[in-house]
Design a protein around this motif. Sequence first.
Motif, PDB file in Angstrom:
ATOM      1  N   VAL A 222      22.018  13.759  60.652  1.00 17.16           N
ATOM      2  CA  VAL A 222      21.144  14.661  61.407  1.00 17.16           C
ATOM      3  C   VAL A 222      21.322  14.359  62.887  1.00 17.16           C
ATOM      4  N   GLU A 223      21.677  15.375  63.645  1.00 15.97           N
ATOM      5  CA  GLU A 223      21.960  15.185  65.062  1.00 15.97           C
ATOM      6  C   GLU A 223      20.673  15.104  65.882  1.00 15.97           C
ATOM      7  N   ALA A 224      20.788  14.503  67.054  1.00 13.05           N
ATOM      8  CA  ALA A 224      19.664  14.474  67.987  1.00 13.05           C
ATOM      9  C   ALA A 224      19.249  15.907  68.323  1.00 13.05           C
ATOM     10  N   GLY A 225      17.946  16.135  68.346  1.00  8.51           N
ATOM     11  CA  GLY A 225      17.431  17.468  68.615  1.00  8.51           C
ATOM     12  C   GLY A 225      17.131  18.274  67.372  1.00  8.51           C
ATOM     13  N   ASP A 226      17.581  17.788  66.194  1.00  6.86           N
ATOM     14  CA  ASP A 226      17.310  18.455  64.926  1.00  6.86           C
ATOM     15  C   ASP A 226      16.362  17.605  64.086  1.00  6.86           C
TER      16      ASP A 226
ATOM     17  N   LYS B 258      18.920  13.430  47.178  1.00  5.52           N
ATOM     18  CA  LYS B 258      19.328  13.634  45.793  1.00  5.52           C
ATOM     19  C   LYS B 258      19.080  15.068  45.325  1.00  5.52           C
ATOM     20  N   HIS B 259      18.115  15.738  45.954  1.00  6.89           N
ATOM     21  CA  HIS B 259      17.676  17.041  45.446  1.00  6.89           C
ATOM     22  C   HIS B 259      17.945  18.178  46.429  1.00  6.89           C
ATOM     23  N   LEU B 260      17.225  18.194  47.533  1.00  9.69           N
ATOM     24  CA  LEU B 260      17.359  19.258  48.519  1.00  9.69           C
ATOM     25  C   LEU B 260      16.946  18.721  49.880  1.00  9.69           C
ATOM     26  N   ALA B 261      17.757  18.966  50.876  1.00  8.94           N
ATOM     27  CA  ALA B 261      17.428  18.604  52.255  1.00  8.94           C
ATOM     28  C   ALA B 261      17.787  19.784  53.144  1.00  8.94           C
ATOM     29  N   THR B 262      16.882  20.127  54.054  1.00  8.62           N
ATOM     30  CA  THR B 262      17.117  21.256  54.946  1.00  8.62           C
ATOM     31  C   THR B 262      17.022  20.787  56.387  1.00  8.62           C
ATOM     32  N   VAL B 263      18.120  20.939  57.105  1.00 13.43           N
ATOM     33  CA  VAL B 263      18.160  20.559  58.521  1.00 13.43           C
ATOM     34  C   VAL B 263      17.847  21.792  59.357  1.00 13.43           C
ATOM     35  N   VAL B 264      16.862  21.661  60.235  1.00 12.90           N
ATOM     36  CA  VAL B 264      16.470  22.741  61.136  1.00 12.90           C
ATOM     37  C   VAL B 264      16.916  22.377  62.547  1.00 12.90           C
ATOM     38  N   ARG B 265      17.677  23.239  63.151  1.00 13.46           N
ATOM     39  CA  ARG B 265      18.232  22.949  64.480  1.00 13.46           C
ATOM     40  C   ARG B 265      17.186  23.191  65.570  1.00 13.46           C
ATOM     41  N   GLY B 266      17.171  22.291  66.545  1.00 16.05           N
ATOM     42  CA  GLY B 266      16.340  22.488  67.725  1.00 16.05           C
ATOM     43  C   GLY B 266      14.862  22.268  67.501  1.00 16.05           C
ATOM     44  N   TYR B 267      14.490  21.528  66.429  1.00 14.27           N
ATOM     45  CA  TYR B 267      13.083  21.242  66.161  1.00 14.27           C
ATOM     46  C   TYR B 267      12.971  19.769  65.798  1.00 14.27           C
ATOM     47  N   MET B 268      11.985  19.077  66.352  1.00 12.50           N
ATOM     48  CA  MET B 268      11.869  17.632  66.138  1.00 12.50           C
ATOM     49  C   MET B 268      10.455  17.275  65.701  1.00 12.50           C
ATOM     50  N   HIS B 269      10.161  17.517  64.442  1.00 15.39           N
ATOM     51  CA  HIS B 269       8.875  17.127  63.871  1.00 15.39           C
ATOM     52  C   HIS B 269       8.781  15.607  63.839  1.00 15.39           C
ATOM     53  N   PRO B 270       7.624  15.027  64.148  1.00 22.14           N
ATOM     54  CA  PRO B 270       7.479  13.567  64.044  1.00 22.14           C
ATOM     55  C   PRO B 270       7.768  13.092  62.620  1.00 22.14           C
ATOM     56  N   GLU B 271       8.339  11.894  62.493  1.00 24.76           N
ATOM     57  CA  GLU B 271       8.640  11.351  61.172  1.00 24.76           C
ATOM     58  C   GLU B 271       7.365  11.219  60.356  1.00 24.76           C
TER      59      GLU B 271
END
Length: 225
Positions: A55-59, A83-96
């Motif tokens: 996951v790139e910085a900024g995503d 293992k199941h499903l991961a969705t990377v959203v560009r330009g959004y940085m939700h806190p961990e």
Amino acid sequence: MDQLGKEQRNGELAISATELFGVRYFDVKEAQVYEADPEQLYYFKAYIGPQEIRVEAGDCVYFFSDELDLARVKRGPCRIHSKHLATVVRGYMHPEASISLSGVTTLPYVNGCSTKQLFPPLRQGDPTLQYLRIPPYSKEQEHHIHSTVRVVLILRGRGISVVGMEEKNFTRELRPGTVCIFDPMSPHHFETPGPEPLVALPLHVFSSVGHSERNHPMFNGTIVI
């Protein structure tokens, strides 16, 4: 019956549900990657099945624990195993953050369904991850559309996805591990013909504002047709 693919009828190639109505189905047993259509307003990439993801910085990335007992979100830069499903959203940085996938739903939804916001939108239009429960023996969910993309993992139960309009409908069996990606304006509803509820985890890449009982993305982001 799975009618997703093209079928040969009377020597002619029948058009698919994807081409007509913008729906795609996957299974987490097979590693695949789906990238947002260039015409979408918001860029995302869905990683289905076992994947090592950078996951790139900024995503940020929305994903689930291997045991499917937690939903998680992390901001880049990072590397994760999914293992199941991961969705990377560009330009959004939700806190961990992480949250349990057990417990009761807390918000009403259409036609006897209920929902819980796992990660509510922090601001108007931010992504949100939901927990959706459809009761058993349900055919009451209204046929509807959403104005934005939904990336959905089926967590528990079995059901049927119905996509289409009027006399042209496609059906697909839903079971744990099924992933559905609905384009904006894809007309659909879910049914549960058996004795167990269907639990789905839809990610809204874009959401409507708020998370109160009658002002949350699942409720206001649905247009009954």
